[in-house]
Structures are given as C-alpha cells and as structure tokens.
Design a protein around this motif. Structure first.
Motif, mmCIF file in Angstrom:
data_model
loop_
_atom_site.group_PDB
_atom_site.id
_atom_site.type_symbol
_atom_site.label_atom_id
_atom_site.label_comp_id
_atom_site.label_asym_id
_atom_site.label_seq_id
_atom_site.Cartn_x
_atom_site.Cartn_y
_atom_site.Cartn_z
ATOM 1 N N LEU A 1 -6.220 5.027 11.349
ATOM 2 C CA LEU A 1 -5.636 5.992 10.426
ATOM 3 C C LEU A 1 -4.228 5.590 10.029
ATOM 4 O O LEU A 1 -3.884 5.587 8.850
ATOM 5 C CB LEU A 1 -5.623 7.390 11.036
ATOM 6 C CG LEU A 1 -6.945 8.114 11.091
ATOM 7 C CD1 LEU A 1 -6.792 9.432 11.823
ATOM 8 C CD2 LEU A 1 -7.481 8.344 9.690
ATOM 9 N N MET B 1 -6.901 10.575 2.437
ATOM 10 C CA MET B 1 -7.027 10.540 3.884
ATOM 11 C C MET B 1 -8.367 11.131 4.322
ATOM 12 O O MET B 1 -9.040 10.579 5.192
ATOM 13 C CB MET B 1 -5.891 11.296 4.564
ATOM 14 C CG MET B 1 -5.938 11.153 6.081
ATOM 15 S SD MET B 1 -4.555 11.917 6.931
ATOM 16 C CE MET B 1 -5.033 13.626 6.868
ATOM 17 N N GLU C 1 -11.174 8.647 3.596
ATOM 18 C CA GLU C 1 -11.119 7.526 4.533
ATOM 19 C C GLU C 1 -11.580 7.957 5.926
ATOM 20 O O GLU C 1 -12.303 7.227 6.598
ATOM 21 C CB GLU C 1 -9.708 6.948 4.600
ATOM 22 C CG GLU C 1 -9.284 6.221 3.356
ATOM 23 C CD GLU C 1 -10.101 4.968 3.108
ATOM 24 O OE1 GLU C 1 -10.398 4.219 4.065
ATOM 25 O OE2 GLU C 1 -10.447 4.717 1.932
ATOM 26 N N VAL D 1 -5.322 3.699 6.616
ATOM 27 C CA VAL D 1 -5.189 4.840 5.718
ATOM 28 C C VAL D 1 -3.744 5.007 5.289
ATOM 29 O O VAL D 1 -3.461 5.278 4.119
ATOM 30 C CB VAL D 1 -5.745 6.125 6.373
ATOM 31 C CG1 VAL D 1 -5.594 7.308 5.443
ATOM 32 C CG2 VAL D 1 -7.201 5.934 6.764
ATOM 33 N N ILE E 1 -2.436 5.187 1.431
ATOM 34 C CA ILE E 1 -1.636 6.307 0.928
ATOM 35 C C ILE E 1 -0.326 5.785 0.354
ATOM 36 O O ILE E 1 0.101 6.194 -0.728
ATOM 37 C CB ILE E 1 -1.396 7.357 2.041
ATOM 38 C CG1 ILE E 1 -2.710 8.086 2.334
ATOM 39 C CG2 ILE E 1 -0.293 8.339 1.650
ATOM 40 C CD1 ILE E 1 -2.665 8.976 3.549
ATOM 41 N N MET F 1 2.604 8.286 5.999
ATOM 42 C CA MET F 1 1.860 9.440 6.522
ATOM 43 C C MET F 1 2.795 10.532 7.040
ATOM 44 O O MET F 1 2.520 11.720 6.869
ATOM 45 C CB MET F 1 0.876 9.002 7.596
ATOM 46 C CG MET F 1 -0.320 8.285 6.994
ATOM 47 S SD MET F 1 -1.596 7.865 8.181
ATOM 48 C CE MET F 1 -2.302 9.458 8.514
#
Length: 126
Positions: A11, A101, A104, A15, A19, A27
């Motif tokens: 993540l 997110m 994903e 991810v 992003i 994030m």
C-alpha cells in the motif's frame, strides 16, 4: 504478521506512488486531507489528534495549501486561531485519491477467497 507487513508495504510503496503520480500528494497528506474534510480544526489540534509533531504536520499542510487543496482561515469565534478548510479542488483530489486507493486495495485483496477475506476483515476490525 508477515502478511500484514507485506500488505502495508504494498500500500505504501505501490499505491502511494500511484496516488503521488496522479495527485502530487503522498498517503499521509491524503489522510490529512480526509481528516480536514470531516472536521474544521486548527493545525495544532490536527497534529495532536493524529499524533504527528507540529513541525512535521506543518510541511504537509503547507504542501496541501500550495496545491490549492486546503485553506487556513480565521476561526469564526476566535480571530487568534486558524482553522483548516478543504477546498473544492481538495475534495475532488481526495475523492480521486481514495477511489484509486480503494481500487488498488481491491486488486490486492482479490487473491483471497471469500472466506479468507471475511476472516481478514474481521481480524482487522478487532
């Protein structure tokens, strides 16, 4: 525990990069934006709630403000304080980043069968 670490790493790394490429925020900034969208707080209140040092949150908030995603306004009842407010552009960015997110995360979790996924979600909720 190793599986949780792998998920967390994926993540943050994969991810998080997507992003950032799409919205120029990391994030942590996405989660700050989300929190600001739900609560009108001062920067110091936000830092206290999220357990982030004030100097660390200042850089993140400055980036979000420079991108036009949030504003610092005078508190309506106390002109000595500032309140963070998400902008229309910030709301649009947040929706897009959260959708990215979510998509994903669904892709990552598709490797689990239904029973395993239900157990995983139950364990996370604990």
């Amino acid at each position: 525990m190793y599986g949780f670490w792998n998920l967390r790493h994926k993540l943050i790394k994969d991810v998080g990069l997507k992003i950032h490429d799409a919205y120029q925020i990391d994030m942590a900034e996405m989660f700050l934006l989300q929190h600001v969208s739900e609560h009108d707080l001062s920067p110091s209140d936000l830092a206290e709630i999220l357990l982030i040092p004030a100097h660390g949150i200042s850089r993140k908030l400055e980036n979000l403000q420079n991108l036009g995603l949030l504003e610092r306004n005078l508190h309506p009842k106390d002109a000595r304080k500032r309140v963070l407010t998400i902008t229309a552009k910030g709301k649009k960015t947040l929706r897009g980043a959260l959708a990215l997110m979510d998509a994903e995360l669904q892709t990552v979790l598709l490797v689990l069968d239904k029973k395993s996924l239900e157990g995983f979600v139950r364990d996370l909720e604990k």
